[in-house]
Motif scaffolding. Sequence first.
Motif, mmCIF file in Angstrom:
data_model
loop_
_atom_site.group_PDB
_atom_site.id
_atom_site.type_symbol
_atom_site.label_atom_id
_atom_site.label_comp_id
_atom_site.label_asym_id
_atom_site.label_seq_id
_atom_site.Cartn_x
_atom_site.Cartn_y
_atom_site.Cartn_z
ATOM 1 N N ASN A 171 -4.529 2.329 -6.663
ATOM 2 C CA ASN A 171 -3.157 2.617 -7.068
ATOM 3 C C ASN A 171 -3.129 3.982 -7.748
ATOM 4 O OD1 ASN A 171 -1.078 0.143 -6.949
ATOM 5 N ND2 ASN A 171 -3.152 -0.650 -7.260
ATOM 6 N N LYS A 202 1.783 4.295 -5.487
ATOM 7 C CA LYS A 202 1.337 4.059 -4.120
ATOM 8 C C LYS A 202 0.019 3.317 -4.166
ATOM 9 C CE LYS A 202 0.394 6.427 0.273
ATOM 10 N NZ LYS A 202 0.318 7.741 0.950
ATOM 11 N N ASN A 203 -0.067 2.195 -3.442
ATOM 12 C CA ASN A 203 -1.336 1.482 -3.394
ATOM 13 C C ASN A 203 -1.871 1.450 -1.977
ATOM 14 O OD1 ASN A 203 -0.728 -1.087 -1.966
ATOM 15 N ND2 ASN A 203 0.665 -1.421 -3.676
ATOM 16 N N ILE A 204 -3.174 1.530 -1.863
ATOM 17 C CA ILE A 204 -3.845 1.561 -0.563
ATOM 18 C C ILE A 204 -5.063 0.641 -0.626
ATOM 19 C CG2 ILE A 204 -5.098 2.999 1.087
ATOM 20 C CD1 ILE A 204 -3.482 5.372 0.188
ATOM 21 N N SER A 240 -0.889 -0.271 2.681
ATOM 22 C CA SER A 240 -0.451 -0.781 1.391
ATOM 23 C C SER A 240 -0.508 -2.301 1.364
ATOM 24 C CB SER A 240 0.983 -0.306 1.110
ATOM 25 O OG SER A 240 1.563 -1.032 0.049
ATOM 26 N N THR A 243 2.925 -3.707 2.715
ATOM 27 C CA THR A 243 3.364 -3.279 4.048
ATOM 28 C C THR A 243 4.158 -4.387 4.734
ATOM 29 O OG1 THR A 243 1.538 -1.727 4.354
ATOM 30 C CG2 THR A 243 2.538 -2.622 6.339
ATOM 31 N N ASP A 282 7.506 -0.435 4.033
ATOM 32 C CA ASP A 282 6.841 -0.822 2.789
ATOM 33 C C ASP A 282 7.903 -1.249 1.793
ATOM 34 O OD1 ASP A 282 5.335 -0.979 0.387
ATOM 35 O OD2 ASP A 282 3.908 0.494 1.165
ATOM 36 N N ARG A 284 7.621 -1.470 -1.314
ATOM 37 C CA ARG A 284 7.519 -0.740 -2.578
ATOM 38 C C ARG A 284 8.362 0.531 -2.506
ATOM 39 N NH1 ARG A 284 3.848 -1.153 -6.606
ATOM 40 N NH2 ARG A 284 2.611 -2.533 -5.274
#
Length: 401
Positions: A171, A202-204, A240, A243, A282, A284
Amino acid sequence: LFYSFKDRYMFTGTFRRDGYSGFGSNNPWGNFGSVGLSWVFSEENFMSDAHDWMDMGKLRLSWGTNGNREFGDVYSTLSNLSLAGGSMVYYQNGNSNVVNPLYMSRLAAPNLEWEKTKAWNIGLDFSFLNGRLTANMDYYLKKTTDMIMSQRLPSFSGFGSIMANLGEVENKGWEVYLNGRIWRDTPSRSYVNFYASAAANKNILKKISNSLKALNDSTDEEYDSSSATSVPVRYEEGQSMSTIWVVKSLGIDPQTGKEVFVKKDGSLTYDWSSSDFIAGGDTRPKVSGNFGINMEYHGFGLNAGFTWRLGGQMYNTTLLDKVENADVHYNVDRRVFTGRWSEPGQVARFKSITDDSETKPTSRFVEDYNLLTFSSLNVYYDFRECRFMEKSFLQRMKATF
């Protein structure tokens, strides 16, 4: 540990060792700590010319680790024996005996360990014009490892799932907070203040286990073999956690009333398949925050707050359920008859009215989601300036809405 030098350079440090019996018997302990540095640069000699308009300026740097143990009850990693229904009779030496059989109802997870997050942060704090305006700005990066999730087990194991450490997620984002005093009259205690904030995150998923990959395959098979209409939860590296997974759609074919899907290889088809899932959006928001005003004038007060979000998407399940997946034998939305395809050549948003199959996740129902909410309102009058208050037994009276 805290150390300050000249009230200008500051250092903080912490360390703790936590144990929790809810984790596996092999990994109940976790070590966590943090280090922070701050510098009040507004007190340096080179900032002396700025003191007319800047009250304070501070730079902050920090690093720390913490753990998460919010994943279930304290016994969820222990094996468990439960009583089976009914009883069993067995014979020994010619005598009958009645027993209640036991079975293992939960599998142990002895290697489950703490979910750990490492966080880096850089921030700035400001105060201007004798405290009339304050601002805080932060940029952060957080990496979570050993994510605790429920791992689905094969049916032949006799158990549905087990808690396990299954992935890593990153994040990163920024936050800005502003507070300001527009006007103040001290004798009458009247004032007008405002506040505002904005943040982006933003999270990945950086890494997923083979178990999560197998869970994706199981989810895909379930969607292919059922009439599931909700958006699935899937895990893919580089995507994410929020997603929206759908199959890309070109809309409704004006000649047939069927939905046209785009396969992964770019070809077109009428047949929906989970192998064509894409990241369609997404949930978010790209940026979100709030703003508001607080004011009082001779006893009359007003507090109003707003929240907002920009960017991001939503899957419009309300539209889906009320139009395409609605049962036409009951009271339905009028768009079931006015918006669905009914004859060749018709350009329609919704598929043929004679098609009673369930609509599976499709990009056709992914929509941009921007929002402004009037979240709170408070109006009041404080009777402190009324003459009758001086002669009454009341010390304070206030009416609010």
